[in-house]
Write an enzyme that holds these catalytic residues in place. Structure first.
Site, PDB file in Angstrom:
ATOM      1  N   HIS A   1       6.099  36.408 -26.638  1.00 51.40           N
ATOM      2  CA  HIS A   1       7.152  35.626 -26.002  1.00 51.40           C
ATOM      3  C   HIS A   1       7.539  36.150 -24.626  1.00 51.40           C
ATOM      4  CE1 HIS A   1      11.144  33.408 -26.239  1.00 51.40           C
ATOM      5  NE2 HIS A   1      10.215  32.504 -26.429  1.00 51.40           N
TER       6      HIS A   1
ATOM      7  N   HIS B   1      17.246  27.273 -20.939  1.00 53.45           N
ATOM      8  CA  HIS B   1      16.170  27.980 -21.619  1.00 53.45           C
ATOM      9  C   HIS B   1      16.265  29.462 -21.287  1.00 53.45           C
ATOM     10  CE1 HIS B   1      11.905  29.092 -22.606  1.00 53.45           C
ATOM     11  NE2 HIS B   1      12.186  28.314 -23.624  1.00 53.45           N
TER      12      HIS B   1
END
Length: 661
Positions: free
Chosen positions: A313, A544
């Site tokens: 990630h 985000h």
């Protein structure tokens, strides 16, 4: 209890129906309280089971008892699955393709094929409003019948038996069929007709060398006033020749569209060596290799993910120039959507010059040990390719760095290894490099994120125990006994935040909080606060970005600020095992921590900048928090955005509903 169905049940008036052995959407209507089903489902393939219902002040869910998932399986929260988008079209594949979550795929689909409010394409026999009233009695939620949740939120989609064919999503952005009227939007959100992707040379030079000692930026957003983009960056700005003459680069990321990424580089740099570090496996890995195959300059490096449900990630760029080296740590996936109308964060390093040949040892190290920590992070991949980049970093002078590196890498850590990663790394940094503040027990902590993992049955399981203990650490003199309960404010968008956003409901594809996870932790939602970002003109650009901080009671100061890829999940931050002697982390994550001491402040805090893009009337050491403080707690009618249930009661800014099927 009945045999588990690999489907989400459809809650209807006290019953829950789930078809076995088919992905097809239940086309259903209500007729005088009866459930009418297509003939193909009127067979032994269908079973009916009783509901499990949970209720709190933040809503009621109706969940099939046959579809309970384990806490571990839901632990990895953000964009958990990694199947590639497939596009239908006469047997050939075209358009952008990249691995993404099921939630992202639905967002793409709904942009390309929206369901209009009161659209005739909605199942006939009952109006959308009536369906919503039926399925959301008491302002609660109900599961969509059509969205098959992966076996776990962290499991790659290739493990599913059947790939979902999604409609082609055009890379070219269409103008919305419906927008807010100008008088419905705050002044900061009135849309501009043009979106300037790349900055003019002088603007970029000012960004790099102007009054921004923190080197913290947000991404440009299409559709907001230009003044709110004047101090922001697009990926094309970052890769611009104005930042340096590129020799080679490395891109670390989760969700990657290779063709789109290549186009973001200036023409003269598109054939320079490019390394892409990813976490794809099996079919998803093969798809990524197929994407990269046409580009001879592109190499791929697979990050090992040996613990179930972990993801790669981390979002970082390493840019090697003729003039030196630059490091960029950010929150955006390498896809068009993430650089268009979302709120994202970027830390952009100074230009690091080369060290003289033959320099060894700790030369070029910063007061924050950033250089050695970055090399240590790269070496954790155990990759010869990344060892080459570690050697490149070793040969540069990173002494001007003023941030601390905070990473997570998959593994189980004991002894002194425990404090090298995750939330225990944050705890160690705060203990060693901050100072105690008077009445600090009244200073809350803020967590802001775009997805949420499974927190356990109550707050004592992780959030308000080991995780909070790390976040509240300030200096080494803090007593560990009888710690008061420091308030926790969690910022996560409401349904109305998403509905009223620039993207409309499809923005929720990047907020993959599932009903399966949410219904197990209703207690968590009492900590939730709305998204609001008038300070940066981004109230309608869904976040985000992921940030964590420690503000003062009046929210005018902060003791520290972290921007990171890590969402609110144990997979990202780590969870203690074996009676606290072992920290287990599933995923790769990376962020940077801003501490006052590294910026020459002995007060123990930064002042918060009142307006993120205001002029020079505020002290240069005022920190540009990109959203509004104090955050506003959810009201009685507010609900957290959950991606895999329908929203049909009110249209979004494009005049559409959200039907995730």
């Amino acid at each position: 209890m009945v045999l588990r169905a690999p489907r989400v049940g459809l809650g209807l008036g006290g019953l829950s129906v789930a078809p076995l052995g088919t992905r097809a959407v239940l086309s259903w209507v209500l007729d005088k309280g009866r459930i009418l089903l297509p003939k193909r489902f009127q067979s032994k393939d269908l079973f009916v089971c009783t509901n499990m219902s949970q209720e709190s002040e933040h809503g009621k869910w109706t969940v099939s008892s046959s579809d309970e998932s384990t806490e571990e399986n839901d632990d990895n929260a953000e964009e958990p699955s990694t199947s590639s988008l497939s596009h239908s079209g006469h047997g050939k594949t075209s358009g952008s393709q990249y691995p993404c979550s099921e939630a992202r795929k639905v967002g793409h689909k709904r942009k390309a094929s929206p369901v209009k409010f009161n659209d005739a394409s909605f199942p006939t026999g009952i109006s959308p409003a009536e369906i919503q009233r039926t399925s959301q009695e008491g302002l609660g939620w109900c599961l969509s019948s059509s969205d098959e949740e992966p076996e776990s939120e962290g499991q790659p989609q290739h493990a599913q038996k059947e790939a979902v064919k999604e409609e082609k999503y055009s890379a070219s952005k269409k103008q919305p069929s419906h927008r807010f009227e100008d008088n419905e939007l705050p002044m900061s959100q009135k849309p501009e007709k043009h979106y300037k992707v790349a900055s003019e040379g002088q603007d970029t030079w000012d960004l790099l060398n102007g009054g921004n000692p923190f080197r913290f930026f947000v991404t440009k957003v299409k559709g907001i006033k230009s003044k709110y983009n004047s101090g922001a960056l697009h990926i094309k700005d970052i890769l611009s020749p104005l930042f340096g003459t590129l020799v080679s680069s490395a891109q670390f990321n989760y969700c990657i569209d290779v063709e789109w990424l290549i186009r973001q580089y200036p023409q003269e740099f598109r054939k320079k060596p490019l390394l892409i570090v990813h976490g794809e496996k099996r079919e998803s890995k093969a798809e990524l290799h197929a994407q990269a195959h046409p580009y001879e300059n592109v190499r791929l490096c697979q990050a090992k993910l040996d613990i179930a449900f972990g993801t790669h990630h981390t979002k970082m760029m390493l840019l090697l120039y003729e003039e030196g080296l630059r490091v960029v740590i950010h929150t955006s996936n390498l896809i068009d959507d993430d650089w268009d109308q979302k709120t994202q964060g970027i830390w952009l390093s100074p230009l690091y010059p080369r060290l003289p040949p033959g320099t060894t040892g700790s030369a070029g190290e910063s007061v924050t040990n950033f250089k050695s920590d970055l090399i240590h992070y790269l070496m954790s991949y155990n990759s010869p390719t990344l060892k080459e980049w570690a050697d490149i970093i070793q040969g540069h002078d990173l002494s001007e760095t003023r941030v601390y590196l905070l990473g997570s890498t998959p593994g189980r850590y004991q002894g002194n290894q425990k404090e090298k990663w995750g939330h225990l790394r944050l705890r160690k940094l705060l203990k060693e490099y901050t100072s105690a503040i008077p009445a600090q027990e009244s200073w809350p902590v803020i967590g802001q994120f775009s997805s949420i993992g499974s927190m356990g049955a109550d707050q004592s399981k992780w959030l308000c125990s080991e995780f909070r203990e790390s976040l509240v650490m300030l200096g080494s003199s803090v007593k560990t006994l009888a710690k008061p309960d420091v308030p926790i404010h969690l910022i996560y968008p409401t349904v109305d935040n998403v509905r009223q956003s620039l993207e409309g409901y499809p923005a929720g594809g990047s907020l993959p909080y599932s009903i399966q996870t949410a219904q197990k932790q209703l207690w968590l939602h009492t900590y939730f606060h709305k998204w609001s970002a008038e300070t940066s003109g981004r109230s309608h650009a869904m976040p985000h970005i992921k940030t964590y901080m420690r503000p003062s009671p009046d929210f005018q100061k902060i003791a520290w600020f972290l921007v990171t890829s890590a969402n609110l999940s144990k997979a990202a931050w780590g969870a203690l095992e074996k009676n606290g002697t072992q920290l287990m982390i599933r995923s790769y994550e990376l962020g940077v921590l801003f501490l006052p001491s590294a910026f020459g402040l002995d007060t123990g805090y930064f002042h918060v900048k009142k307006k993120m893009f205001s002029g020079s009337n505020e002290p240069v050491t005022s920190f540009p928090v990109p959203y509004d403080l104090p955050p506003e707690q959810y009201g009685s009618k507010d609900r957290p955005w959950i991606w895999n249930i329908p929203y049909t009661k009110a249209p979004d800014t494009h005049g559409n509903m959200w039907v995730p099927s």
